[in-house]
Scaffold this motif. Structure first.
Motif, short mmCIF file in Angstrom:
data_model
loop_
_atom_site.label_atom_id
_atom_site.label_comp_id
_atom_site.label_asym_id
_atom_site.label_seq_id
_atom_site.Cartn_x
_atom_site.Cartn_y
_atom_site.Cartn_z
N LEU A 31 -29.87 41.44 -42.16
CA LEU A 31 -30.25 41.11 -40.78
C LEU A 31 -31.77 40.98 -40.70
O LEU A 31 -32.49 41.73 -41.36
CB LEU A 31 -29.83 42.29 -39.91
N MET A 34 -27.18 42.62 -20.50
CA MET A 34 -28.19 41.93 -21.31
C MET A 34 -27.47 40.80 -22.07
O MET A 34 -26.36 41.00 -22.56
CB MET A 34 -28.80 42.93 -22.28
N ASP A 73 -23.99 42.34 -23.22
CA ASP A 73 -23.78 43.74 -23.62
C ASP A 73 -23.27 44.54 -22.42
O ASP A 73 -23.10 44.00 -21.32
CB ASP A 73 -25.03 44.33 -24.28
N VAL A 126 -34.32 47.08 -33.21
CA VAL A 126 -35.05 46.29 -32.23
C VAL A 126 -34.13 45.97 -31.07
O VAL A 126 -33.06 45.38 -31.26
CB VAL A 126 -35.58 44.96 -32.83
N ASP A 127 -34.49 46.39 -29.89
CA ASP A 127 -33.77 45.99 -28.69
C ASP A 127 -34.64 46.30 -27.49
O ASP A 127 -35.73 46.85 -27.63
CB ASP A 127 -32.40 46.68 -28.59
N ALA A 163 -27.08 38.83 -32.76
CA ALA A 163 -26.61 40.15 -33.20
C ALA A 163 -26.35 41.13 -32.07
O ALA A 163 -26.58 42.34 -32.21
CB ALA A 163 -27.60 40.73 -34.20
N THR A 164 -25.85 40.63 -30.94
CA THR A 164 -25.65 41.44 -29.74
C THR A 164 -24.99 42.80 -30.01
O THR A 164 -23.87 42.87 -30.49
CB THR A 164 -24.79 40.66 -28.73
N LYS A 165 -25.72 43.86 -29.67
CA LYS A 165 -25.20 45.22 -29.83
C LYS A 165 -24.51 45.63 -28.53
O LYS A 165 -24.81 45.09 -27.47
CB LYS A 165 -26.35 46.17 -30.14
N TRP A 166 -23.59 46.59 -28.63
CA TRP A 166 -22.85 47.10 -27.46
C TRP A 166 -22.21 45.94 -26.71
O TRP A 166 -22.12 45.92 -25.48
CB TRP A 166 -23.81 47.88 -26.53
N1 LIG Z 1 -27.65 44.52 -26.47
C1 LIG Z 1 -28.67 44.13 -27.25
N2 LIG Z 1 -28.41 43.64 -28.48
C2 LIG Z 1 -29.40 43.26 -29.30
C3 LIG Z 1 -30.75 43.35 -28.87
C4 LIG Z 1 -31.00 43.87 -27.57
O1 LIG Z 1 -32.16 43.98 -27.12
N3 LIG Z 1 -29.94 44.26 -26.79
N4 LIG Z 1 -31.74 42.97 -29.73
C5 LIG Z 1 -31.39 41.99 -30.76
C6 LIG Z 1 -32.42 41.81 -31.77
S1 LIG Z 1 -33.85 41.05 -31.28
C7 LIG Z 1 -32.23 42.13 -33.08
S2 LIG Z 1 -33.35 41.69 -34.25
C8 LIG Z 1 -31.06 42.90 -33.51
C9 LIG Z 1 -31.48 44.16 -34.22
O2 LIG Z 1 -30.39 44.93 -34.59
P1 LIG Z 1 -30.64 46.40 -35.13
O3 LIG Z 1 -31.41 47.14 -34.09
O4 LIG Z 1 -29.31 46.97 -35.40
O5 LIG Z 1 -31.45 46.25 -36.40
O6 LIG Z 1 -30.24 43.28 -32.43
C10 LIG Z 1 -30.08 42.29 -31.44
N5 LIG Z 1 -29.09 42.76 -30.51
#
Ligand SMILES: Nc1nc2c(c(=O)[nH]1)N[C@H]1C(S)=C(S)[C@@H](COP(=O)(O)O)O[C@H]1N2
Ligand SMILES: [Mo]
Length: 507
Positions: free
Chosen positions: A273, A319, A315, A228-229, A366-369
Motif C-alpha cells: 500500500l 467520509m 466509511d 494515514v487518515d 483504500a477506504t477504511k471502516w
Molecule cells: N475512512 C477512511 N479511509 C481511508 C482514509 C481516510 O482518511 N478515511 N485515508 C486513506 C489514505 S490517504 C490512505 S494512504 C490509506 C492508508 O491506510 P493505512 O492507514 O491502513 O495505512 O487509507 C485510506 N483510507
C-alpha cells in the motif's frame, strides 16, 4: 500582579479538569466526541490542501499530535484569559469557558453521524470546568477574607487555595489518564477467526533484512504499518453491528454482514500500500498480506449498470473516497479486506473492513471502516479528496527508497551495504534496481526475493567506499520495462516522483 497570575492558573486548572472529564466521558461513549478531538477534526476538514501538505511534509507522522497539541495550547491560553476575567467577576470567566465548550460541542455535533449523546462530553466538560473555576475562586476569596480578619496569620487560608488547586490538578490528571486507558482498552482489536482462504497466497519467502541491517522488513508487522487518515481517534466499530451496502447504479441493492462476507470464498494476496502524500524516500508505504472478498464477486452479485464510472465508497461516518470503476474491475486483485497479516484488521487500519486495490494510491482506493459502495459517476458525485483538488486517477508511481545508510551518516571506508525497498505495483513488479554513486554510472543492485507484482522488493548494493563525502541515489525499473523518472514532483495532486538521493560521509 500576584493575584492575576493565580487567577490565570485557576483558569488553566479549570480547563484541564474540564478537558480531562470530557475526554473520559467521550472514551466511554464515542471517542470522536471528545471536545479537543472534535475541534481538531473540524480544523483538519477546514484546513486548505496546501497547508495540510505542508504539515504532513514538515511533521510527518507527528502531524496529528502537533495539531491536537496546538488546539490544546489555544484552549489553555483562552482558559488563562477566562481565569483573569473571573478575577473581576466569576460570571465573566465562566462565560468564556462556556463559550469555548460551545465551540467544541458545535464541532462534535457537526459530524455527519453525530447524535444527541455526543453532546454529553461537552456538557461534562462545562460542568467540571465551571465548577472547578467557581470552587477555586471561592477558596481564594474566603482565604482573603480570613487573612484580612487576622492579618497575623494568613498561612492556613492560603493553604486552602493551594490544597484546592492541587485537588483540581490531580483530579484533571486522573480523569485524563483514565480516559486514555479506557480509550486504549476499547480500541484493542476484536478477535476474528479468519477462515482459510479459498484462493491463498504463496508462502512469502524470507526477506533479506537479517542479512542487510537497516533494510525494511519484507513484511510490515501490523503495529508498524503506516497510518494515514483524516481521523484523530481510532474508531471502535463492532463487527456485529457493521454492514456493507452496495447501491447506486446496480440491478439489486445488496447488504452484507461481517458473517456473510466471512462465508464467501476469500482471496489472500501480498500487496504493498502507498500513500499519495508519501514524499520521495518517505515512510508512507507498507507491505502486508491481505485477506478478503474479491470486489468483483460482490459487484457481480449486485449487477453493475452500464452508466457507472466510479465506485464511491463511504466509511461509517460519511467520509468518501472515489475509485475509478474500470481500474478496480480490470482483473487486478481488488478486495473488500477483512484480514491483515493473518489477523482481523487492526482498528486503526479499518476494522471491520476496508478496501484494498493494488496499484492505486490509498486516497482513491483504500477506504477504511467502509460501509457503502455506491456505483455512480464522477459527474454526479465527488469525494473528500476530489473536493480538495487532488487527482481522481492516481496510479502509484514506481519508486526506489534507500533505507540504509541514513543521510549524513558517518561510514567506515571500505565495503558498506546500501539497501532499501522498491515498488512498481501493477507494472509487472520490480525487475531491476540500480545505484549511482557521486553521479557516476548506474550499477545493478542485488534483489531480494520476489513477493509478487503488487509487492515491494528489497535490494542491496555492495559499495566500496573511499573517504570523503558522497552522494547515493537509487532507481527502479519495472517488470513492464518502465524506468523510474528523474523528474521531481511534489505529492500534490497525484503523487511524488524523482530520485531518492542522499549524502553520506566516509571517514
Ligand atoms: N475512512 C477512511 N479511509 C481511508 C482514509 C481516510 O482518511 N478515511 N485515508 C486513506 C489514505 S490517504 C490512505 S494512504 C490509506 C492508508 O491506510 P493505512 O492507514 O491502513 O495505512 O487509507 C485510506 N483510507
Ligand atoms: Mo494516502
Amino acid at each position: 500582579m500576584r493575584s492575576r497570575l493565580i487567577y490565570a492558573g485557576f483558569g488553566l486548572l479549570a480547563a484541564l479538569l474540564g478537558v480531562g472529564a470530557g475526554h473520559l466521558t467521550a472514551s466511554l461513549l464515542n471517542p470522536a466526541s471528545s471536545p479537543v478531538l472534535a475541534v481538531g477534526s473540524t480544523v483538519i476538514d477546514l484546513t486548505p490542501t496546501p497547508m495540510k501538505e505542508w504539515a504532513i511534509r514538515e511533521f510527518g507522522n507527528r502531524d496529528k499530535t502537533i495539531l491536537v497539541g496546538s488546539v490544546l495550547l489555544g484552549v489553555l491560553l483562552l482558559a488563562a484569559v477566562a481565569g483573569l476575567l473571573a478575577r473581576r467577576r466569576l460570571a465573566l470567566g465562566a462565560g468564556l469557558l462556556l463559550l469555548l465548550v460551545g465551540v467544541a460541542a458545535a464541532a462534535a455535533m457537526s459530524r455527519p453521524t453525530a447524535d444527541l449523546s455526543d453532546l454529553l462530553p461537552a456538557l461534562v466538560t462545562a460542568l467540571a470546568g465551571v465548577g472547578a473555576l467557581a470552587w477555586l475562586d471561592r477558596a481564594y476569596r474566603s482565604g482573603r477574607r480570613s487573612a484580612a480578619a487576622d492579618a497575623e496569620d494568613a498561612g492556613p487560608s492560603r493553604r486552602g487555595v493551594v490544597v484546592a488547586a492541587a485537588v483540581v490538578a490531580v483530579a484533571a490528571a486522573a480523569l485524563g489518564g483514565a480516559g486514555r486507558v479506557i480509550g486504549r482498552l476499547r480500541s484493542r482489536p476484536e478477535d476474528v477467526d479468519l477462515p482459510t482462504a479459498a484462493d491463498p497466497a504463496r508462502a512469502l519467502p524470507e526477506g533479506i533484512e537479517g542479512r542487510v541491517p537497516g533494510v525494511t522488513p519484507f513484511r510490515t508487522p501490523n503495529k508498524d504499518f503506516y497510518r494515514v487518515d483524516t481521523r484523530l481517534d481510532t474508531p471502535v466499530i463492532s463487527a456485529d453491528d457493521w454492514t456493507l451496502t452496495i447501491d447506486g447504479d446496480v440491478e439489486r441493492e445488496l447488504t452484507f454482514s461481517f458473517e456473510d462476507l466471512l462465508e464467501m470464498p476469500l482471496i489472500e494476496r501480498d500487496i504493498t500500500l502507498t500513500c499519495v502524500s508519501n514524499s520521495v524516500g518517505g515512510q508512507y508505504v507498507g507491505a502486508a498480506r491481505w485477506t478478503g472478498v474479491r470486489l468483483t464477486d460482490l459487484l457481480d452479485q449486485a449487477g453493475v449498470g452500464s452508466g457507472a464510472d466510479q465506485i464511491l465508497s463511504t466509511d461509517f461516518e460519511g467520509m468518501t473516497i472515489s475509485t475509478p470503476l474500470e481500474l478496480a474491475t480490470d482483473g487486478r486483485d481488488a478486495m473488500v479486506a477483512l484480514g491483515m497479516n493473518g489477523e482481523g484488521l487492526p482498528r486503526a487500519h479499518g476494522f471491520p473492513s476496508r478496501l484494498v486495490v493494488p496499484g492505486l494510491y490509498g486516497f482513491i482506493s483504500a477506504t477504511k471502516w467502509v460501509t457503502r459502495l455506491t456505483l455512480t459517476t464522477y459527474a454526479e458525485r465527488s469525494a473528500y479528496w476530489t473536493d480538495r483538488e487532488w487527482a481522481t486517477d492516481a496510479p502509484i508511481k514506481l519508486s526506489a527508497r534507500i533505507d540504509t545508510p541514513n543521510a549524513l551518516d558517518d561510514l567506515p571506508a571500505g565495503e558498506n551495504l546500501v539497501g532499501g525497498v522498491a515498488w512498481a505495483q501493477q507494472r509487472g513488479g520490480v525487475a531491476k534496481v540500480e545505484v549511482r554513486v557521486d553521479g557516476g554510472a548506474w550499477q545493478a543492485a542485488e534483489l531480494g526475493p520476489d513477493g509478487g507484482n503488487d509487492y515491494w522488493r528489497q535490494w542491496f548494493y555492495r559499495w566500496d567506499a573511499a573517504p570523503g563525502s558522497h552522494s547515493l541515489a537509487a532507481r527502479v525499473t519495472s517488470g513492464d520495462g518502465e524506468l523510474q523518472t528523474t523528474a521531481s514532483a511534489e505529492p500534490f495532486p497525484e503523487g511524488s516522483s524523482g530520485l531518492h538521493e542522499l549524502l553520506v560521509n566516509v571517514d
